[in-house]
Motif scaffolding. Structure first.
Motif, short mmCIF file in Angstrom:
data_model
loop_
_atom_site.label_atom_id
_atom_site.label_comp_id
_atom_site.label_asym_id
_atom_site.label_seq_id
_atom_site.Cartn_x
_atom_site.Cartn_y
_atom_site.Cartn_z
N VAL A 1 -5.74 -25.60 -10.42
CA VAL A 1 -5.35 -26.08 -11.75
C VAL A 1 -4.20 -27.06 -11.59
CG1 VAL A 1 -4.56 -25.45 -14.05
CG2 VAL A 1 -6.07 -23.88 -12.78
N VAL A 2 -4.38 -28.28 -12.07
CA VAL A 2 -3.36 -29.33 -11.96
C VAL A 2 -3.08 -29.90 -13.34
CG1 VAL A 2 -2.74 -31.55 -10.93
CG2 VAL A 2 -4.18 -29.94 -9.65
N GLU A 3 -1.82 -29.96 -13.70
CA GLU A 3 -1.39 -30.63 -14.93
C GLU A 3 -0.33 -31.65 -14.56
OE1 GLU A 3 0.95 -29.60 -19.12
OE2 GLU A 3 -0.34 -28.09 -18.18
N THR A 4 -0.52 -32.88 -15.01
CA THR A 4 0.42 -33.94 -14.63
C THR A 4 0.34 -35.09 -15.63
OG1 THR A 4 1.16 -35.29 -12.74
CG2 THR A 4 -1.21 -35.21 -13.15
N ALA A 5 1.20 -36.08 -15.46
CA ALA A 5 1.17 -37.27 -16.31
C ALA A 5 -0.12 -38.05 -16.06
CB ALA A 5 2.38 -38.15 -16.02
N ASP A 6 -0.75 -38.48 -17.13
CA ASP A 6 -2.02 -39.19 -17.00
C ASP A 6 -1.79 -40.64 -16.61
OD1 ASP A 6 -4.75 -39.52 -17.04
OD2 ASP A 6 -4.84 -39.93 -19.19
N ARG A 7 -2.81 -41.24 -16.00
CA ARG A 7 -2.81 -42.66 -15.66
C ARG A 7 -4.22 -43.04 -15.24
NH1 ARG A 7 -3.23 -43.06 -10.35
NH2 ARG A 7 -2.47 -41.38 -9.01
N PRO A 8 -4.56 -44.32 -15.24
CA PRO A 8 -5.89 -44.74 -14.80
C PRO A 8 -6.14 -44.38 -13.33
CG PRO A 8 -4.80 -46.51 -16.00
CD PRO A 8 -3.77 -45.46 -15.76
N GLY B 1 -3.54 -36.54 -24.73
CA GLY B 1 -2.41 -37.42 -25.01
C GLY B 1 -1.86 -38.04 -23.74
N LEU B 2 -0.61 -37.72 -23.42
CA LEU B 2 0.05 -38.30 -22.24
C LEU B 2 -0.22 -37.52 -20.97
CD1 LEU B 2 3.57 -39.03 -23.82
CD2 LEU B 2 1.57 -40.54 -23.73
N LEU B 3 -0.88 -36.38 -21.09
CA LEU B 3 -1.09 -35.50 -19.94
C LEU B 3 -2.56 -35.44 -19.54
CD1 LEU B 3 1.23 -32.50 -20.91
CD2 LEU B 3 1.76 -34.40 -19.37
N ALA B 4 -2.78 -35.10 -18.29
CA ALA B 4 -4.12 -34.82 -17.78
C ALA B 4 -4.11 -33.42 -17.18
CB ALA B 4 -4.52 -35.84 -16.72
N LYS B 5 -5.18 -32.66 -17.44
CA LYS B 5 -5.28 -31.30 -16.95
C LYS B 5 -6.62 -31.15 -16.23
CE LYS B 5 -2.52 -29.60 -20.82
NZ LYS B 5 -2.43 -28.67 -21.97
#
Length: 278
Positions: free
Chosen positions: A203-210, A236-240
């Motif tokens: 399980v990884v949660e972090t700031a999103d980006r392309p 939103g601003l995060l990717a999980k």
């Protein structure tokens, strides 16, 4: 680039319904859609071509003038259906029928085979099942999964420009970048659990980006860990991300878990992907 092999042994063929005992009436049931003609697909790392909405003027206006913009969510689910990749999109009650998004996905060489809409206390949820046009099977290429994600987010911004400031991708695709900047060190959380004798759950949660989905799969594969299936959520601003992983057909040992956590954390703090590639 290592491809992500999806092998779901006992996944259910039906989609999960909207949670909540008091959810509102379902607005639409699963409906078969006419298959699209196969399209030529060429995706080379690290560049990903993202089809854009063809008619931004057709923006849905439902609720778009309210002061509070809901958090956009895009879920790419590889576990729920053994035969198709399931996508769920939520933006409060503002989403239209996403016909342009479906058309853009067909331009990626995909078929939208089923679609449904439901409404609950969190808003309107649009789900559709997609397969590769020339195989009729679910997507097993992380680059193509990332192209699907970016296509949906780009079209959401085109039709609902107010969502741009709520999405990390707004800085890349949208008219308005987010006012809030996520601290990667604070936002990043990595956990690994045993999920039976043959696989672990990462399980990884972090700031999103392309390009994040592609890069996560690559760094996992580079240390010889197999990615079997998973789910990738944009909130939103995060990717999980939730990935079922294994090493030589077994769960990850504590030592290998530590290696994987260290590799991911180091990479997420120092991404090497060039924004110009997207």
């Amino acid at each position: 680039m290592a491809e992500m092999t999806v092998t779901v042994a006992a996944a259910k063929s039906t989609l999960r319904t909207c949670p909540g005992a008091r959810r509102a009436a379902v607005l639409g049931r699963w409906m078969p859609l006419a298959p699209a003609a196969p399209a030529n697909l060429k995706l080379f790392s690290p560049a990903v071509r993202v089809p854009r909405a063809t008619s931004p003027a057709a923006v849905e206006q439902d609720g778009s003038n309210t002061d509070i913009v809901p958090i956009p969510k895009v879920i790419i689910d590889q576990d729920s259906d053994p035969d198709a990749t399931i996508v769920e999109i939520t933006l409060g009650d503002r989403l239209g029928d996403l016909l342009d998004t479906m058309s853009a996905l067909k331009n990626l060489g995909l078929n939208v085979v089923k679609a449904s809409v439901c409404l609950d206390s969190t808003g309107k949820h649009i789900k559709f099942a997609i397969t590769r046009a020339f195989t009729g099977r679910k997507i097993d290429d992380p680059e193509l999964l990332e192209a699907v994600r970016l296509t949906i987010i780009n079209n959401m911004i085109q039709y609902h420009p107010e969502s741009s400031s709520q999405l990390a991708m707004g800085a890349t695709f949208g008219p308005e970048a987010p006012t809030e900047e996520v601290d990667v060190d604070i936002a990043t959380h990595i956990d690994i659990y045993d999920d039976g004798p043959e696989r672990s759950l990462l399980v990884v949660e972090t700031a999103d980006r392309p390009g994040l989905l592609v890069d996560l799969v690559k760094i996992i594969s580079d240390i010889s860990i197999n990615v079997q299936s998973g789910e990738f959520d944009t909130e939103g601003l995060l990717a999980k991300a939730k990935f079922h992983v294994s090493y030589r057909g077994r769960t990850l040992t504590e030592a290998l878990q530590q290696v994987l956590c260290n590799s991911l954390r180091y990479f997420l703090r120092r991404p090497t992907t060039e924004d110009a590639s997207f």
